[in-house]
Design a protein around this motif. Structure first.
Motif, PDB file in Angstrom:
ATOM      1  N   HIS A  65      51.556  35.937  85.041  1.00 11.89           N
ATOM      2  CA  HIS A  65      52.357  35.279  84.739  1.00 11.89           C
ATOM      3  C   HIS A  65      52.796  35.106  82.821  1.00 11.89           C
ATOM      4  N   GLY A  66      51.604  35.900  82.573  1.00 11.17           N
ATOM      5  CA  GLY A  66      51.225  36.224  80.744  1.00 11.17           C
ATOM      6  C   GLY A  66      52.609  37.154  79.886  1.00 11.17           C
ATOM      7  N   ASP A  67      52.219  36.634  79.086  1.00  9.63           N
ATOM      8  CA  ASP A  67      52.831  37.529  78.166  1.00  9.63           C
ATOM      9  C   ASP A  67      52.203  39.227  78.243  1.00  9.63           C
ATOM     10  N   TYR A  68      52.808  40.140  76.832  1.00  6.30           N
ATOM     11  CA  TYR A  68      52.847  41.677  76.496  1.00  6.30           C
ATOM     12  C   TYR A  68      52.634  41.478  74.929  1.00  6.30           C
ATOM     13  N   THR A  69      51.604  41.850  74.418  1.00  3.48           N
ATOM     14  CA  THR A  69      51.391  42.509  73.417  1.00  3.48           C
ATOM     15  C   THR A  69      50.982  43.421  73.469  1.00  3.48           C
ATOM     16  N   GLU A  70      51.767  44.733  72.726  1.00  3.42           N
ATOM     17  CA  GLU A  70      51.476  46.205  72.235  1.00  3.42           C
ATOM     18  C   GLU A  70      50.099  45.796  70.470  1.00  3.42           C
ATOM     19  N   LEU A  71      48.567  46.596  70.892  1.00  8.80           N
ATOM     20  CA  LEU A  71      47.921  46.638  70.202  1.00  8.80           C
ATOM     21  C   LEU A  71      47.423  48.494  69.467  1.00  8.80           C
ATOM     22  N   ALA A  72      48.072  48.932  70.266  1.00  7.32           N
ATOM     23  CA  ALA A  72      47.528  50.315  69.857  1.00  7.32           C
ATOM     24  C   ALA A  72      48.132  51.140  70.599  1.00  7.32           C
ATOM     25  N   LYS A  73      48.802  51.965  70.421  1.00  8.21           N
ATOM     26  CA  LYS A  73      50.650  52.967  71.199  1.00  8.21           C
ATOM     27  C   LYS A  73      49.778  55.034  70.275  1.00  8.21           C
ATOM     28  N   ASP A  74      49.053  55.111  69.702  1.00 12.23           N
ATOM     29  CA  ASP A  74      48.886  56.305  69.062  1.00 12.23           C
ATOM     30  C   ASP A  74      48.032  57.209  70.234  1.00 12.23           C
ATOM     31  N   GLY A  75      48.749  58.681  69.872  1.00 15.45           N
ATOM     32  CA  GLY A  75      47.924  59.429  70.725  1.00 15.45           C
ATOM     33  C   GLY A  75      48.313  59.300  72.224  1.00 15.45           C
ATOM     34  N   ASP A  76      46.717  59.097  72.475  1.00 13.63           N
ATOM     35  CA  ASP A  76      46.968  59.591  74.102  1.00 13.63           C
ATOM     36  C   ASP A  76      46.249  57.643  74.531  1.00 13.63           C
ATOM     37  N   LEU A  77      45.948  56.743  73.920  1.00 17.06           N
ATOM     38  CA  LEU A  77      45.928  56.194  74.326  1.00 17.06           C
ATOM     39  C   LEU A  77      46.395  54.920  73.659  1.00 17.06           C
ATOM     40  N   LEU A  78      46.685  53.918  75.094  1.00 17.24           N
ATOM     41  CA  LEU A  78      47.870  52.403  74.908  1.00 17.24           C
ATOM     42  C   LEU A  78      46.294  51.441  75.094  1.00 17.24           C
ATOM     43  N   VAL A  79      46.191  50.284  74.070  1.00 15.91           N
ATOM     44  CA  VAL A  79      45.967  48.979  74.221  1.00 15.91           C
ATOM     45  C   VAL A  79      47.010  48.232  74.565  1.00 15.91           C
ATOM     46  N   PHE A  80      46.896  47.093  74.831  1.00 21.68           N
ATOM     47  CA  PHE A  80      48.011  46.410  75.292  1.00 21.68           C
ATOM     48  C   PHE A  80      46.917  44.697  75.796  1.00 21.68           C
ATOM     49  N   GLN A  81      47.483  43.289  74.905  1.00 19.56           N
ATOM     50  CA  GLN A  81      47.243  41.935  75.245  1.00 19.56           C
ATOM     51  C   GLN A  81      48.064  41.465  76.261  1.00 19.56           C
ATOM     52  N   ARG A  82      47.536  40.862  77.953  1.00 11.45           N
ATOM     53  CA  ARG A  82      48.089  40.206  78.220  1.00 11.45           C
ATOM     54  C   ARG A  82      47.718  38.535  78.696  1.00 11.45           C
ATOM     55  N   ALA A  83      48.328  38.033  77.484  1.00  7.23           N
ATOM     56  CA  ALA A  83      48.317  36.303  77.231  1.00  7.23           C
ATOM     57  C   ALA A  83      48.761  35.870  77.652  1.00  7.23           C
ATOM     58  N   MET A  84      48.611  33.791  78.802  1.00  8.23           N
ATOM     59  CA  MET A  84      49.216  33.033  78.699  1.00  8.23           C
ATOM     60  C   MET A  84      48.375  32.468  77.621  1.00  8.23           C
ATOM     61  N   PRO A  85      49.024  31.885  76.319  1.00  7.09           N
ATOM     62  CA  PRO A  85      49.071  30.938  74.957  1.00  7.09           C
ATOM     63  C   PRO A  85      48.775  29.648  75.089  1.00  7.09           C
ATOM     64  N   ASP A  86      49.718  29.124  76.720  1.00  5.14           N
ATOM     65  CA  ASP A  86      49.008  27.840  76.808  1.00  5.14           C
ATOM     66  C   ASP A  86      47.698  27.137  77.263  1.00  5.14           C
ATOM     67  N   SER A  87      47.122  27.885  78.699  1.00  8.61           N
ATOM     68  CA  SER A  87      45.910  28.387  78.899  1.00  8.61           C
ATOM     69  C   SER A  87      45.526  29.018  78.220  1.00  8.61           C
ATOM     70  N   GLY A  88      45.404  30.360  77.352  1.00  8.13           N
ATOM     71  CA  GLY A  88      44.012  30.710  76.765  1.00  8.13           C
ATOM     72  C   GLY A  88      43.552  31.176  77.684  1.00  8.13           C
ATOM     73  N   ASN A  89      43.793  31.926  78.535  1.00 10.22           N
ATOM     74  CA  ASN A  89      43.622  33.166  79.295  1.00 10.22           C
ATOM     75  C   ASN A  89      44.119  34.172  78.812  1.00 10.22           C
TER      76      ASN A  89
END
Length: 487
Positions: free
Chosen positions: A404-428
């Motif tokens: 159910h969470g949204d998607y936030t891109e955190l790192a996208k350079d080179g061969d490493l992808l880091v993203f966040q899946r989060a539900m702000p209302d629940s804190g998960n």
């Protein structure tokens, strides 16, 4: 008959229908099974078995599938999609050493009858009841568009009123989705209301008696919007508003599926875009930033509707085969699948590295290794990969942000992808990091404010990375993935 009776007695008893699971479909992990290729539980229905023929029946049945429900529950899946079970044509298509039979269930001879090579209606109900007992939903594949080659429908007195065929020269050219004959199969004239009623109503009683939770709808784009409006209304009248409909709109992504969602024809559609984009990125085709944008755009699906994303299926080459058998990269594909929005679909056996690539090798037997279960007895399997799948699924089910969470891109350079899946209302929240290169990759990423003072842990390995601060200097080993959570 003694063997058949013994087989049935070996099933867990289901004296009454089990209560259906009430979990939202967006939180489910779907497992797709070709019944004939999975597990043979009864010799009584092995009348056409040809295990040496890749296009023949191999003996799997509903009794065998029912016996393996504990194995599937242990894996962590929460819904099963089974192939169509209506009576298929008796004969084969082809010549020489490869004769193709309707072992997959998509070549109907009589929609009102059940194919005994899969089992009986009582065995279908027992399977559904036992799945429900384990909290697992069941989707039944349904075909409305076509009958099987040379099926009984082509020999009816009214055959030309209900069908168009290549033999009669009544199929339209490819490009006309409604009146073409897909794969040369006899095409039901479902644009006629009386034909639409016939193909829909003939299959309701079996699904209702078994307690099916929903349908997987075959060849959706080859039927009219009027058909699908009638179908939705009929399903709700017969099964209630919660009866789930998953459509195969061949080639569709969320944009193509939206026309069907806008009309409320169905609740979900298969996502044909995820596999290609994911394998392409893992094989070094395309920039990480572009793949990240693809993952983010998948969140634009119409609210209340679901895209079900897969890596392999019976209609396309298997992902592990396309990756050249590279299990490490396949693990990354699975990690990305379980971390992405939608309902992830596992194709039977890919969780144990079932081999195969394009048709017909994408429909090989379920590998059972040292287990004596036929038809895949003695077929090599990778239980280490299965354990990895268990951890991925457990993490997904423990963190509603994946569904159910949204998607936030955190790192996208080179061969490493880091993203966040989060539900702000629940804190998960979960941070997902995937390194497609063989060398370690590093990035410094911001952590959720709600993690302050908590311990950051990789949910896939259990390894603690220390107390959370405002940011985290992250290093990801080559060809690995991390699911970071806070405890």
């Amino acid at each position: 008959m003694l063997v058949a009776a013994t087989a049935l007695l070996a099933l867990p008893l289901a004296a009454e229908a089990q209560q259906k699971p009430s979990r939202p479909w967006a939180e489910d992990v779907l497992y797709f099974v070709l019944i004939d290729r999975f597990a043979d539980g009864s010799n009584a229905n092995n009348m056409d078995v040809q295990r040496d023929n890749p296009g023949g029946f191999h003996g799997g049945d509903l009794v065998g599938l029912t016996r393996k429900l504990d194995d599937l529950a242990d894996l962590g899946i929460t819904a099963i999609w089974i192939n169509p079970v209506a009576l298929n044509i008796k004969g084969a298509v082809g010549a020489g050493s490869f004769m193709h039979y309707g072992h997959h269930g998509y070549w109907a001879d009589d929609l009102s009858k059940m194919d005994p090579r899969f089992g009986t209606e009582a065995e279908l109900k027992a399977f559904v009841d036992e799945a429900h007992r384990r909290g697992i939903k069941v989707l039944l594949d349904i075909v409305y568009n076509h009958a099987g080659y040379d099926s009984a429908y082509t020999k009816r007195p009214d055959a030309r009123d209900i069908l168009r065929t290549t033999d009669w020269g009544t199929c339209k050219e490819e490009g006309d989705d409604i009146t073409m004959c897909v794969g040369g199969l006899p095409d039901f004239k479902t644009e006629k209301p009386e034909v639409a009623r016939m193909v829909v109503e003939k299959q309701i009683a079996r699904a209702k008696a078994a307690g099916i939770d929903g349908y997987r709808l075959d060849t959706v784009k080859h039927l009219t919007p009027e058909f699908w409006a009638y179908h939705r209304k009929t399903m709700r009248e017969n099964f209630g508003k919660d009866f789930f409909l998953l459509g195969e709109i061949f080639g569709a992504d969320y944009l193509v599926a939206d026309a069907y969602f806008e009309r409320d024809d169905m609740d979900a559609a298969l996502d044909f875009s995820f596999k290609g984009e994911t394998l392409g990125w893992l094989q070094g085709r395309g920039r990480t930033a572009a793949y990240s944008r693809f993952l983010q755009k998948r969140h634009k699906v119409r609210p209340g509707y679901i895209m079900s994303h897969y890596l392999s299926s019976h209609d396309v080459p298997m992902a592990l085969g396309e990756l050249g058998g590279d299990v490490q990269k396949f693990r990354l594909a699975a990690a990305l699948q379980m971390a992405s929005v939608g309902m992830p679909q596992i194709y039977y056996g890919e969780e144990v590295a079932r081999t195969g690539n394009d048709w017909p090798s994408n429909r090989t037997d379920m590998p059972w290794g040292k287990d004596a279960t036929l038809p895949g007895k003695g077929v090599k399997r990778d239980d280490g990969l299965r354990d990895y799948y268990k951890r991925l699924i457990a993490a997904r089910r423990a963190n509603p942000a994946f569904a159910h969470g949204d998607y936030t891109e955190l790192a996208k350079d080179g061969d490493l992808l880091v993203f966040q899946r989060a539900m702000p209302d629940s804190g998960n929240a979960v941070l997902v990091a995937v390194n497609r290169s063989e060398k370690p990759q590093s990035a410094t990423v911001a952590l959720p404010a709600s993690w302050a003072g908590k311990t950051v842990t990789d949910a896939l390995t259990g390894k603690a990375l220390g107390k959370a601060e405002a940011s985290l200097a992250l290093t990801v080993d080559g060809l690995t993935a991390q699911y970071l959570v806070a405890n």
